[in-house]
Design a protein around this motif. Structure first.
Motif, mmCIF file in Angstrom:
data_model
loop_
_atom_site.group_PDB
_atom_site.id
_atom_site.type_symbol
_atom_site.label_atom_id
_atom_site.label_comp_id
_atom_site.label_asym_id
_atom_site.label_seq_id
_atom_site.Cartn_x
_atom_site.Cartn_y
_atom_site.Cartn_z
ATOM 1 N N ARG A 1 0.836 -1.197 0.000
ATOM 2 C CA ARG A 1 0.000 0.000 0.000
ATOM 3 C C ARG A 1 0.872 1.249 0.000
ATOM 4 O O ARG A 1 1.896 1.300 0.682
ATOM 5 C CB ARG A 1 -0.914 -0.006 1.224
ATOM 6 N N ILE A 2 0.475 2.246 -0.773
ATOM 7 C CA ILE A 2 1.063 3.580 -0.724
ATOM 8 C C ILE A 2 0.004 4.518 -0.183
ATOM 9 O O ILE A 2 -1.106 4.599 -0.721
ATOM 10 C CB ILE A 2 1.537 4.060 -2.109
ATOM 11 N N VAL A 3 0.336 5.217 0.898
ATOM 12 C CA VAL A 3 -0.603 6.118 1.569
ATOM 13 C C VAL A 3 -0.137 7.549 1.337
ATOM 14 O O VAL A 3 1.026 7.876 1.569
ATOM 15 C CB VAL A 3 -0.660 5.794 3.071
ATOM 16 N N ILE A 4 -1.047 8.395 0.880
ATOM 17 C CA ILE A 4 -0.713 9.780 0.559
ATOM 18 C C ILE A 4 -1.362 10.712 1.572
ATOM 19 O O ILE A 4 -2.578 10.681 1.783
ATOM 20 C CB ILE A 4 -1.193 10.178 -0.857
ATOM 21 N N GLY A 5 -0.550 11.553 2.212
ATOM 22 C CA GLY A 5 -1.037 12.577 3.119
ATOM 23 C C GLY A 5 -0.470 13.924 2.730
ATOM 24 O O GLY A 5 0.086 14.093 1.651
ATOM 25 N N GLY A 6 -0.601 14.903 3.609
ATOM 26 C CA GLY A 6 -0.063 16.226 3.344
ATOM 27 C C GLY A 6 -1.129 17.200 2.865
ATOM 28 O O GLY A 6 -2.242 16.823 2.483
ATOM 29 N N GLY A 7 -0.761 18.480 2.869
ATOM 30 C CA GLY A 7 -1.717 19.543 2.588
ATOM 31 C C GLY A 7 -2.355 19.497 1.224
ATOM 32 O O GLY A 7 -3.509 19.916 1.049
ATOM 33 N N MET A 8 -1.632 18.995 0.215
ATOM 34 C CA MET A 8 -2.208 18.947 -1.122
ATOM 35 C C MET A 8 -3.342 17.937 -1.245
ATOM 36 O O MET A 8 -4.108 17.961 -2.211
ATOM 37 C CB MET A 8 -1.111 18.669 -2.160
ATOM 38 N N MET A 9 -3.481 17.072 -0.234
ATOM 39 C CA MET A 9 -4.575 16.106 -0.274
ATOM 40 C C MET A 9 -5.919 16.741 0.041
ATOM 41 O O MET A 9 -6.941 16.052 0.095
ATOM 42 C CB MET A 9 -4.268 14.949 0.671
ATOM 43 N N ALA A 10 -5.947 18.045 0.214
ATOM 44 C CA ALA A 10 -7.234 18.750 0.227
ATOM 45 C C ALA A 10 -7.937 18.565 -1.113
ATOM 46 O O ALA A 10 -9.163 18.690 -1.213
ATOM 47 C CB ALA A 10 -7.021 20.231 0.513
ATOM 48 N N ALA A 11 -7.147 18.255 -2.138
ATOM 49 C CA ALA A 11 -7.692 17.971 -3.476
ATOM 50 C C ALA A 11 -7.617 16.476 -3.775
ATOM 51 O O ALA A 11 -7.391 16.065 -4.912
ATOM 52 C CB ALA A 11 -6.939 18.770 -4.534
#
Length: 315
Positions: free
Chosen positions: A248-258
């Motif tokens: 699994r690759i999990v993406i977080g961070g501020g750009m994940m508002a989109a």
């Protein structure tokens, strides 16, 4: 070691703009928190003293208001944290020679303060409580103003030989010159992370625009910029996947508002770039990920299960 209901911990997240301090219970739930302006122009002594004052207030609130002793403390910040200083942290000037763990222990008046890189700590929170729980081999990616990652193997976050595993902003996406990193550049970060993407989009579109605004535009030129960014990111993630074969690759961070714009095409692109496609999903902690990471780090210290080697400062 204390029973689950009998203690509290404190986590601190130092950032270039803001510093947050949280009091949390034994399950990681934040009970109280304070936010301070980091004021990097005043140097590290200023924010360390103010943070210590916040910690004392939260300790008092835990003891007097909740009847809980604070038994562990942890802090996170960007960069490569070593015993005698922090490398690769341009947003915290003056921290290059700061012995963070020892200094915080002295400021807080305690024997030990665990410290770790903010992204790897955020990954730890995902491993313990979030989208990487139960995953043996995975990758956590923080996509915001900058970009960094963390590698999980055997359910543990890997620090690397120089405590720099996951500094993928320095990867070469293929169109930067070979010596770009030696020249002080971060090629992948410049191309896919928020600051660089916004600068490139503003120049191409002839108007000031943020990364989040770019993802919400539907005109052809904006769509082209987004597509190229996602293809570049997917290529980098595909290369990482080819090396470690994550489940699994999990993406977080501020750009994940989109996330609604980013995740569907990124999932398809990563799948097309790998022989054995990993699952791609959003992080559980999309807000305050690093702060939850600091709390998780403190909880691990309290229960005597150090999750990240060298979390008191590194080599």
């Amino acid at each position: 070691m204390h029973e689950a209901s009998e203690f509290a911990v404190i986590g601190v997240d130092f950032g270039g703009t803001k510093t947050e301090i949280a009091l949390a219970d034994a399950r990681g739930a934040v009970l109280e928190r304070e936010r301070l302006d980091t004021r990097t122009d005043l140097g590290p002594d200023h924010i360390l003293a103010r943070t210590a004052a916040s910690v004392r207030r939260l300790e008092q609130a835990a003891h007097e208001g909740l009847g809980l002793p604070v038994t562990a403390w942890a802090a996170v910040c960007p960069g490569v944290i070593r015993a005698d200083g922090i490398a690769l942290t341009p947003n915290l000037p003056g921290w290059e020679t700061l012995a963070l763990s020892a200094r915080l222990a002295a400021e807080f008046g305690v024997a030990r303060v665990q410290v770790a890189n903010d992204v790897r700590a955020a990954a730890l929170a995902e491993v313990r409580f979030g989208a990487l729980r139960g995953i043996d081999t995975g990758i956590y990616v923080s996509l915001g103003t900058g970009i960094a990652a963390a590698l999980i193997v055997g359910g543990q976050v890997v620090p690397g030989a120089h405590s720099a595993a996951g500094e993928i902003g320095y990867m070469n996406p293929g169109f930067a010159r070979v010596g770009a990193v030696a020249a002080g550049r971060a090629p992948l970060e410049e191309y896919v992370a928020g600051r660089g993407l916004a600068q490139r989009a503003s120049a191409a579109l002839g108007t000031e625009i943020t990364g989040e605004q770019l993802f919400r535009r539907t005109d052809p030129e904006a769509r082209k910029l987004v597509r190229h960014m996602l293809e570049t990111l997917a290529t980098a993630l595909g290369n990482l996947a080819a090396l470690v074969d994550p489940a699994r690759i999990v993406i977080g961070g501020g750009m994940m508002a989109a996330a609604d714009v980013i995740l569907p095409p990124l999932t398809d692109l990563v799948a097309s770039a790998t022989a054995f496609p990993p699952e791609v999903r959003a992080a559980h902690f999309l807000a305050d990920a690093s702060l939850h990471g600091a709390v998780t780090l403190a909880l691990a210290a309290e229960t005597s299960t150090p999750p990240l080697p060298s979390t008191t400062g590194g080599p």
